[in-house]
Motif scaffolding. Structure first.
Motif, PDB file in Angstrom:
ATOM      1  N   ASP A 176     -51.317  21.089 -19.887  1.00  0.00           N
ATOM      2  CA  ASP A 176     -51.563  19.821 -19.205  1.00  0.00           C
ATOM      3  C   ASP A 176     -51.923  18.739 -20.233  1.00  0.00           C
ATOM      4  O   ASP A 176     -52.425  19.044 -21.307  1.00  0.00           O
ATOM      5  CB  ASP A 176     -52.736  20.011 -18.235  1.00  0.00           C
ATOM      6  N   ASP A 177     -51.664  17.492 -19.889  1.00  0.00           N
ATOM      7  CA  ASP A 177     -52.019  16.351 -20.750  1.00  0.00           C
ATOM      8  C   ASP A 177     -51.489  16.549 -22.172  1.00  0.00           C
ATOM      9  O   ASP A 177     -52.168  16.217 -23.153  1.00  0.00           O
ATOM     10  CB  ASP A 177     -53.543  16.144 -20.794  1.00  0.00           C
ATOM     11  N   GLU A 233     -45.790  13.195 -16.804  1.00  0.00           N
ATOM     12  CA  GLU A 233     -46.839  12.813 -15.858  1.00  0.00           C
ATOM     13  C   GLU A 233     -46.978  11.297 -15.779  1.00  0.00           C
ATOM     14  O   GLU A 233     -46.670  10.589 -16.726  1.00  0.00           O
ATOM     15  CB  GLU A 233     -48.200  13.323 -16.345  1.00  0.00           C
TER      16      GLU A 233
HETATM   17 MG    MG Z   1     -52.414  15.923 -16.690  1.00  0.00          MG
END
Ligand code: MG
Ligand code: C2E
Ligand code: MG
Ligand code: MG
Length: 275
Positions: A176-177, A233
């Motif tokens: 994530d990220d 994202e």
């Molecule tokens: Mg994220």
């Protein structure tokens, strides 16, 4: 006079500290109750697969419907949960409810759940996830776990062992990220990830500068080189969507595709790329 005000200052500081400690203890108690008494809520954000032109998955995002303070966002209580050890109870709640919801109501979709960095060093995690899959009836192939790069830094051997045991169940892992952490690129190879989610800070300037576009292009290329699925994202505009399509990004997520909403309200149709 100066001395006096200094002392007053200290007294105020001290009171302030005391108040904060009491507040924290109250919040901890309240959070424990929230988990047991069903004050947590899940919203879901759709992920759009650019190749199949379908909503292929949803990400579960937790909220706390606090009886007095109203709806709290994750950044208002996840850090507290992490510091107090309540995080595994919270994660188990999220995992079970997300898996059950999707198994029941969205049989064509995968679901991704965020877990905190520290949990990847929890030897009990594979067992916890196995139990959730069994109780919820969700096929393991439809569960994805999102972790940030920071999860990989503290105890690499333990982390790898836990990840491998979870992978053996058939569950996938996403970073994530992606791009915001300190983990070096060799982590992509050292840990069994299935995909990356490029952080929205790289997506927001995408259509504004050639340099930003180059960076995202390289990130996508890097993911592909390691056979990882690549999700962008924070896609907020049709321009960003069509650029990501041009760059052969696999999937996109963001307000343009859909805002996080309770499951019955999520849209299962996606926008068309070019107007
Ligand atoms: Mg994220
Ligand atoms: P994340 O996993 O990176 O989730 C994406 C966050 O970005 C969500 O915020 C989402 O509402 C927001 N977002 C999505 N699309 C857009 C967009 O187009 N523009 C903008 N400006 N924002 C967008 P949220 O729900 O406040 O969650 C924040 C973070 O809290 C998550 O980041 C995740 O790290 C953490 N979190 C959420 N649910 C859980 C959970 O159940 N367990 C744990 N451990 N962490 C969670
Ligand atoms: Mg996430
Ligand atoms: Mg985040």
């Amino acid at each position: 006079k100066a001395k006096n005000s200094g002392r007053n200052h200290w007294i105020f500081f001290h009171r302030d500290m005391e108040e904060k400690i009491v507040q924290r203890r109250e919040m901890e108690h309240a959070l424990r109750e929230a988990i047991q008494e069903d004050q947590l809520r899940l919203v879901y954000q759709t992920r759009y697969d650019l190749l199949t032109a379908r909503i292929s998955a949803v990400e579960a995002l937790v909220r706390w419907q606090h009886p007095r303070l109203g709806l709290l966002m994750p950044d208002q209580f996840i850090p507290l949960a992490e510091e107090t050890g309540l995080i595994s109870a919270l994660s188990d709640w999220v995992l079970f409810n997300a898996c059950r919801d999707i198994a029941r109501y969205r049989p064509e979709m995968a679901v991704s759940v965020n877990i905190s960095a520290t949990e990847l060093q929890d030897g009990a995690l594979p067992e916890r996830i196995a139990r959730v899959l069994q109780l919820s009836g969700l096929p393991s192939q439809r569960l994805e776990i999102e972790v940030t790069e920071s999860a990989l830094l503290s105890d690499p051997e333990k982390t790898l062992a836990v990840m491998q045991a979870v992978k053996a169940l058939g569950v996938k892992f996403l970073i994530d990220d992606f791009g915001t952490g300190y983990a070096s690129l060799c982590y992509l190879r050292a840990f069994p990830f299935d995909g990356i989610k490029i952080d929205r800070s790289f997506i927001s300037p995408l259509t504004e500068s050639q340099q930003a576009r180059q960076v995202v292009e390289n990130m996508i290329g890097l993911g592909k080189a390691y056979a990882l699925s690549v999700t962008a994202e924070g896609v907020e505009t049709p321009m960003q969507m069509s650029q990501l399509q041009d760059l052969a990004c696999d999937a996109i997520q963001g307000y343009y595709i859909g805002r996080p909403l309770p499951l019955p309200q999520i849209s299962t149709t996606a926008p068309v790329s070019e107007a």
